[in-house]
Design a protein around this motif. Sequence first.
Motif, short mmCIF file in Angstrom:
data_model
loop_
_atom_site.label_atom_id
_atom_site.label_comp_id
_atom_site.label_asym_id
_atom_site.label_seq_id
_atom_site.Cartn_x
_atom_site.Cartn_y
_atom_site.Cartn_z
N TYR A 1 -6.40 -15.59 18.21
CA TYR A 1 -6.88 -14.90 19.39
C TYR A 1 -8.13 -14.07 19.10
CZ TYR A 1 -3.10 -16.07 22.59
OH TYR A 1 -2.24 -16.75 23.43
N GLY A 2 -8.65 -14.21 17.90
CA GLY A 2 -9.94 -13.61 17.58
C GLY A 2 -9.89 -12.24 16.94
N LEU A 3 -8.71 -11.74 16.58
CA LEU A 3 -8.65 -10.45 15.90
C LEU A 3 -9.20 -10.58 14.48
CD1 LEU A 3 -6.70 -9.83 18.30
CD2 LEU A 3 -5.45 -8.36 16.71
N GLY A 4 -10.08 -9.67 14.11
CA GLY A 4 -10.67 -9.70 12.79
C GLY A 4 -9.73 -9.16 11.73
N VAL A 5 -10.10 -9.40 10.48
CA VAL A 5 -9.27 -8.92 9.36
C VAL A 5 -9.13 -7.41 9.40
CG1 VAL A 5 -9.16 -8.72 6.85
CG2 VAL A 5 -9.85 -10.88 7.89
N ASP A 6 -10.23 -6.70 9.65
CA ASP A 6 -10.19 -5.24 9.67
C ASP A 6 -9.20 -4.73 10.72
OD1 ASP A 6 -12.18 -5.56 7.86
OD2 ASP A 6 -13.76 -4.62 9.04
N THR A 7 -9.23 -5.34 11.89
CA THR A 7 -8.35 -4.91 12.97
C THR A 7 -6.88 -5.14 12.61
OG1 THR A 7 -10.05 -5.45 14.60
CG2 THR A 7 -7.80 -5.20 15.42
N VAL A 8 -6.59 -6.32 12.07
CA VAL A 8 -5.21 -6.64 11.70
C VAL A 8 -4.72 -5.68 10.62
CG1 VAL A 8 -3.69 -8.38 10.69
CG2 VAL A 8 -5.43 -9.06 12.36
N LEU A 9 -5.56 -5.39 9.63
CA LEU A 9 -5.16 -4.50 8.55
C LEU A 9 -4.92 -3.08 9.05
CD1 LEU A 9 -7.55 -5.72 5.70
CD2 LEU A 9 -5.05 -5.95 5.77
N VAL A 10 -5.74 -2.61 9.97
CA VAL A 10 -5.54 -1.26 10.52
C VAL A 10 -4.25 -1.20 11.33
CG1 VAL A 10 -6.43 0.40 12.21
CG2 VAL A 10 -7.97 -0.61 10.52
N LEU A 11 -3.97 -2.26 12.11
CA LEU A 11 -2.72 -2.29 12.87
C LEU A 11 -1.51 -2.26 11.93
CD1 LEU A 11 -3.62 -4.90 15.63
CD2 LEU A 11 -3.29 -2.43 15.92
N ILE A 12 -1.58 -3.05 10.85
CA ILE A 12 -0.48 -3.05 9.87
C ILE A 12 -0.33 -1.67 9.25
CG2 ILE A 12 0.30 -3.98 7.66
CD1 ILE A 12 -1.07 -6.63 8.44
N ALA A 13 -1.46 -1.05 8.89
CA ALA A 13 -1.42 0.28 8.27
C ALA A 13 -0.76 1.30 9.20
CB ALA A 13 -2.83 0.73 7.89
N LEU A 14 -1.07 1.22 10.50
CA LEU A 14 -0.47 2.14 11.46
C LEU A 14 1.03 1.93 11.56
CD1 LEU A 14 -3.16 2.06 14.30
CD2 LEU A 14 -2.68 3.95 12.72
N VAL A 15 1.46 0.67 11.54
CA VAL A 15 2.89 0.37 11.60
C VAL A 15 3.60 0.91 10.35
CG1 VAL A 15 4.59 -1.50 11.57
CG2 VAL A 15 2.63 -1.63 13.11
N VAL A 16 2.98 0.72 9.19
CA VAL A 16 3.56 1.21 7.93
C VAL A 16 3.67 2.72 7.96
CG1 VAL A 16 3.23 1.39 5.44
CG2 VAL A 16 2.77 -0.77 6.59
N ALA A 17 2.59 3.39 8.37
CA ALA A 17 2.62 4.85 8.41
C ALA A 17 3.67 5.36 9.39
CB ALA A 17 1.23 5.38 8.79
N ALA A 18 3.82 4.68 10.52
CA ALA A 18 4.81 5.11 11.52
C ALA A 18 6.22 5.03 10.96
CB ALA A 18 4.68 4.24 12.77
N ALA A 19 6.47 4.05 10.10
CA ALA A 19 7.81 3.90 9.53
C ALA A 19 8.18 5.09 8.65
CB ALA A 19 7.90 2.61 8.72
#
Length: 364
Positions: free
Chosen positions: A146-164
Amino acid sequence: MPLIAVCAVWAVFWGSWSVLLPAVKLEVGISATDLGIALSAVPVGALPAMALAGRLARGRERPALALTTVLFALSVAGIGLAATGGQLALALLLVGATSGALDVVLNLATGRAERDSGRRLFQAVHATFPLTVIVAAPLTGLARSYGLGVDTVLVLIALVVAAASLTLVALPLGRALPEPAAVSERRRLWGTAAVLGAPAACVLVIENSVEQWSVLLLEEHRGATPLVSSAAPAAYMAALTAGRLLAQALPRVRLRTLYLVAGVGGGAGIALAGMGGGVPVTIAGFAVTGLALGPIVPALLSHAAAGDSSGTLVWGVSTISYTGFVVSPLLVAGLSGWLGLPAALAVLGLLGLPLVARFLVERS
């Protein structure tokens, strides 16, 4: 449960990472060789961090787990800042260090929770990792499509990890810091950790080999399409999850029995996957391998947690077993150059023999 949540977000990154690698390679503009060198920074960072984390986190499991989870999130986001091969290697060094520390501290916290609650937790917590990997990988591929870049995906993952990390407020604090052990006691504990950690390292050599080489085996030696070949690691991970959940659901299975199941079933399964002639047989071999090997490492960690309230055994088993991940790529690469990849994977079946030997020793 907080421990399951942390294990799940840890797996979200590693499940997504293999899918992101081609895009990372393209964006940084490096060769496959340079990428391999950068990836080798992960275990280089992990091992010393595991040794240090185990020493500092015992008796401080909740704050240590929260801290390592947040640091892991920051290191994941930091990958997106890499613009050269050297910067990528540095970023992955930090990822390896924080991931290795998270591995040890999560095991220490799970061991503490088992002792305090009297409930079996290791199988359930460890089952979360492969299950999440199975889900995270295709979702990451969908995000890329869907066109999400690597940077965007990594930031989203980082936010999910931090939220946990916020869920850890529900985790009870440790009762007290462990009393310093005498030198002779520390030597005894690390000797026991070596006895328990060596079979676990054999298991992790096979596990890492399936993750890294199974797709290549099916595509280059079985003539499978990329879509079909992707079923091999998925079948292994699904069976690994099933094995752990089955061990959790059943009444407590003796460690000696799990040694036998892992040694015979895991060794035979990887040998079948390597030497099986067709795609269905190969995938079935990987599934048998995962089902047989799945329960043994969590069971070894649970045994270590029950046998030592200071956490030293869990720390030692976690660190020693991780050497299986470190030596696996070089071992399979060397055997492949000598025997070819199918035979190289089949030879890994011999790593089941130390587990069978432990079964025989326990019997005596």
